[in-house]
Design a protein around this motif. Sequence first.
Motif, PDB file in Angstrom:
ATOM      1  N   TRP A 182       0.824  -1.212   0.000  1.00 52.60           N
ATOM      2  CA  TRP A 182       0.000   0.000   0.000  1.00 52.60           C
ATOM      3  C   TRP A 182       0.857   1.261   0.000  1.00 52.60           C
ATOM      4  N   LEU A 183       2.117   1.139  -0.391  1.00 53.40           N
ATOM      5  CA  LEU A 183       3.033   2.279  -0.411  1.00 53.40           C
ATOM      6  C   LEU A 183       2.424   3.442  -1.189  1.00 53.40           C
ATOM      7  N   THR A 184       2.392   4.621  -0.570  1.00 57.86           N
ATOM      8  CA  THR A 184       1.816   5.797  -1.219  1.00 57.86           C
ATOM      9  C   THR A 184       2.877   6.515  -2.052  1.00 57.86           C
ATOM     10  N   SER A 185       2.430   7.223  -3.078  1.00 56.66           N
ATOM     11  CA  SER A 185       3.354   7.942  -3.963  1.00 56.66           C
ATOM     12  C   SER A 185       4.168   9.012  -3.228  1.00 56.66           C
ATOM     13  N   LEU A 206      11.304   8.834  -0.097  1.00 56.12           N
ATOM     14  CA  LEU A 206      12.313   7.812   0.182  1.00 56.12           C
ATOM     15  C   LEU A 206      13.291   7.682  -0.978  1.00 56.12           C
ATOM     16  N   GLN A 207      12.790   7.837  -2.189  1.00 54.61           N
ATOM     17  CA  GLN A 207      13.690   7.830  -3.340  1.00 54.61           C
ATOM     18  C   GLN A 207      14.694   8.973  -3.237  1.00 54.61           C
ATOM     19  N   LEU A 230       8.909   0.979  -6.303  1.00 56.80           N
ATOM     20  CA  LEU A 230       8.672  -0.094  -5.342  1.00 56.80           C
ATOM     21  C   LEU A 230       9.792  -1.128  -5.397  1.00 56.80           C
ATOM     22  N   ARG A 231      10.180  -1.516  -6.595  1.00 53.67           N
ATOM     23  CA  ARG A 231      11.254  -2.505  -6.712  1.00 53.67           C
ATOM     24  C   ARG A 231      12.571  -1.940  -6.182  1.00 53.67           C
ATOM     25  N   PHE A 232      12.824  -0.665  -6.488  1.00 56.54           N
ATOM     26  CA  PHE A 232      14.033  -0.030  -5.964  1.00 56.54           C
ATOM     27  C   PHE A 232      14.050  -0.053  -4.447  1.00 56.54           C
TER      28      PHE A 232
END
Length: 227
Positions: free
Chosen positions: A166-169, A175-176, A196-198
């Motif tokens: 459920w990670l929000t944009s 975090l990126q 998400l994969r990163f």
Amino acid sequence: MEQGRVLEAFHLEAGQLARAMAGVSGAEWRLPTRCAPWTVGDLLAHVRVVIAWLPGMLTAPAPTRAEVSAAEYYRPDGRFAPDTNAARIALAQDHAAEQLTGAALADDFNATWQQVDRLCRAEPDGRVVRTRHGDPMLLSEFLLTRLVEVAVHGLDLADALGREPWLTSPAADLLQGLLLGPDGTAALERLRWGQLRFLRKATGREPITREEASNVSRLNIRWLTLG
């Protein structure tokens, strides 16, 4: 880091986690997670504990100036030593054991994140706090480290429960930026990874192949010490 932006991302991500945990069944609270030896209940208790430091930090005397950024907070020192990790594990397990049911854990987390959100919104931009490790940090920078906890362990909980993340944009974007810096989008394009994969690979939730490791090295990416 803009305090309002971090607060909004924290609000959205913590709210998503709270809603997901509200639907956990009795048996699911005892499922194992990748963060051994924590169960689902233990891991949610850990997330609650690490955001619950904030009210006390806000009532303590403020340092005169910030000296540590969110990235520097994750430097490899005693905060990740075996005895510190053991204490961290025990504290979460003790807190989980204090709750009579999983529903009580979910309610406690929900009340805690909302209190933290409310208190932080009352603070001015540029507010400086001191962490339990002694780091003088901007509140916005420390909140970014709490967002890491909520978002990354949210992935762990989703995986343990067999649910879609459920990670929000807004959380993913921040975090990126923390992990890759201002040129993060270009780096992800070269790596051919989505956010998400990163995040999974950068935090050890997904293995990195030899070719990927070579690409990471070539792009001069340095992972933070997250545990």
